[in-house]
Design a protein around this motif. Structure first.
Motif, short mmCIF file in Angstrom:
data_model
loop_
_atom_site.label_atom_id
_atom_site.label_comp_id
_atom_site.label_asym_id
_atom_site.label_seq_id
_atom_site.Cartn_x
_atom_site.Cartn_y
_atom_site.Cartn_z
N ASP A 140 -2.96 1.69 3.66
CA ASP A 140 -1.60 1.27 3.33
C ASP A 140 -0.55 2.27 3.79
O ASP A 140 0.59 2.25 3.31
CB ASP A 140 -1.46 0.99 1.83
CG ASP A 140 -1.78 2.20 0.98
OD1 ASP A 140 -2.06 3.29 1.54
OD2 ASP A 140 -1.76 2.08 -0.26
N THR A 163 2.73 -1.79 -0.93
CA THR A 163 1.76 -2.76 -1.44
C THR A 163 1.77 -2.75 -2.96
O THR A 163 2.19 -1.78 -3.60
CB THR A 163 0.33 -2.43 -0.95
OG1 THR A 163 -0.08 -1.16 -1.51
CG2 THR A 163 0.28 -2.33 0.57
N ALA A 209 1.98 -7.17 0.40
CA ALA A 209 2.02 -6.02 1.29
C ALA A 209 3.08 -6.26 2.34
O ALA A 209 3.22 -7.38 2.86
CB ALA A 209 0.66 -5.80 1.96
N ARG A 237 -2.74 -6.55 4.27
CA ARG A 237 -2.32 -5.27 4.84
C ARG A 237 -2.30 -5.33 6.37
O ARG A 237 -1.42 -4.74 7.02
CB ARG A 237 -3.23 -4.14 4.35
CG ARG A 237 -3.09 -3.87 2.85
CD ARG A 237 -3.77 -2.58 2.44
NE ARG A 237 -5.22 -2.63 2.59
CZ ARG A 237 -6.06 -3.06 1.66
NH1 ARG A 237 -5.59 -3.53 0.50
NH2 ARG A 237 -7.36 -3.05 1.86
#
Length: 288
Positions: free
Chosen positions: A47, A52, A69, A98
């Motif tokens: 991340d 997120t 995200a 992601r």
């Protein structure tokens, strides 16, 4: 009840990798989904550079949990709804969010079973299908996805650039949502069921709404899928053509069901990567 194609793809073919199980069994539904698991193929997206987290959306009939995200900087970002497999929003689905966020999208994965039960509590796929999946109405799913779009508009999302993607159970939902929401720009359906028996909760299936699509859909299928015959994908291609609707069907000759699921032996690297490249090009070409 018609068996979801994911059931056929999860019949064990070799011993469970203990290390992989211990690494992945904590996310809701993930332990069940990973029978059998391959720790060597599972992709992890960090991340770094992303914002997120989780949130909940008031639906009027309960709080809908979501995972989201997006890039940590800039915005508003184009929005992509990510629709789960039968196992709920487990780590693989979060990872897809992601991956999309790394491409510049606000990706949202809603827990669409939340009113009906927790898939993480099941150690039997037939029981999961019977006690949760079969009880989820399509109308409710469409409404929950609409609420996710509204949430995105107030949380850094540019909903004028709206896309959707989903896998297996979620792949079917992609087709239905493309017939439901006139604001949608494009969808990408990964091996979503095309035909099925009509019921009160699931009155129509993708083949039935081909002429009603309000956005172009890219359908990604495997010729070796034991639950979704290639003939069904071909029939969807012909239905789109007959209705004059923009869309594309890709059938990978050597892929079966769940070929994008990199945490399972069903994963096929070449079709999965090709499909991911096609998803990116499809969204860009259609304004997402």
């Amino acid at each position: 009840m018609q068996t979801d194609p994911d059931f056929n793809s999860l019949l064990p073919t070799h011993r469970l990798d203990r290390r992989g199980f211990l690494l992945t069994a904590t996310a809701a539904g993930f332990a069940l989904a990973t029978h059998p698991v391959s720790a060597q193929t599972m992709i992890h997206t960090d991340d770094t550079g992303l914002a997120t987290g989780t949130a909940s959306i008031d639906t009027g009939t309960g709080a809908l949990p979501i995972y989201h995200a997006a890039p940590a900087q800039g915005g508003p970002h184009p929005v992509v709804l990510v629709v789960q497999e039968i196992f709920g929003v487990h780590e693989h689905i979060r990872d897809v969010c992601r991956r999309l966020a790394k491409l510049g999208y606000l990706a949202i994965a809603p827990e669409l079973y939340f009113r009906h039960g927790d898939p993480g509590k099941y150690d039997s796929i037939p029981a999961l299908l019977k006690e949760i999946v079969s009880k989820v109405p399509d109308e409710q799913v469409m409404s929950d996805l609409d609420l996710c779009v509204a949430w995105a508009a107030g949380h850094g999302g540019n909903t004028a650039r709206l896309g959707i993607t989903g896998f297996c159970w979620g792949g079917r939902v992609v087709w239905l949502y493309a017939a439901h929401n006139p604001r949608l720009k494009a969808g990408v359906a990964w091996y979503g069921r095309i035909r099925g028996d009509a019921s009160g909760l699931n009155p129509r299936h993708p083949i039935d709404v081909a002429g009603e699509l309000k956005a172009p859909v890219l359908g990604l299928y495997g010729a070796q899928d034991q639950g979704i015959p290639a003939a069904d994908a071909e029939a969807m291609r012909e239905a789109l053509k007959a209705a004059g609707k923009p869309g594309e069907i890709v059938i990978y000759p050597d892929a079966g069901h769940a070929f994008h699921a990199d945490y399972r032996p069903s994963y096929r690297e070449a079709p999965a990567q090709d499909g991911w490249q096609r998803l990116q090009a499809w969204f860009k070409a259609n304004g997402v």
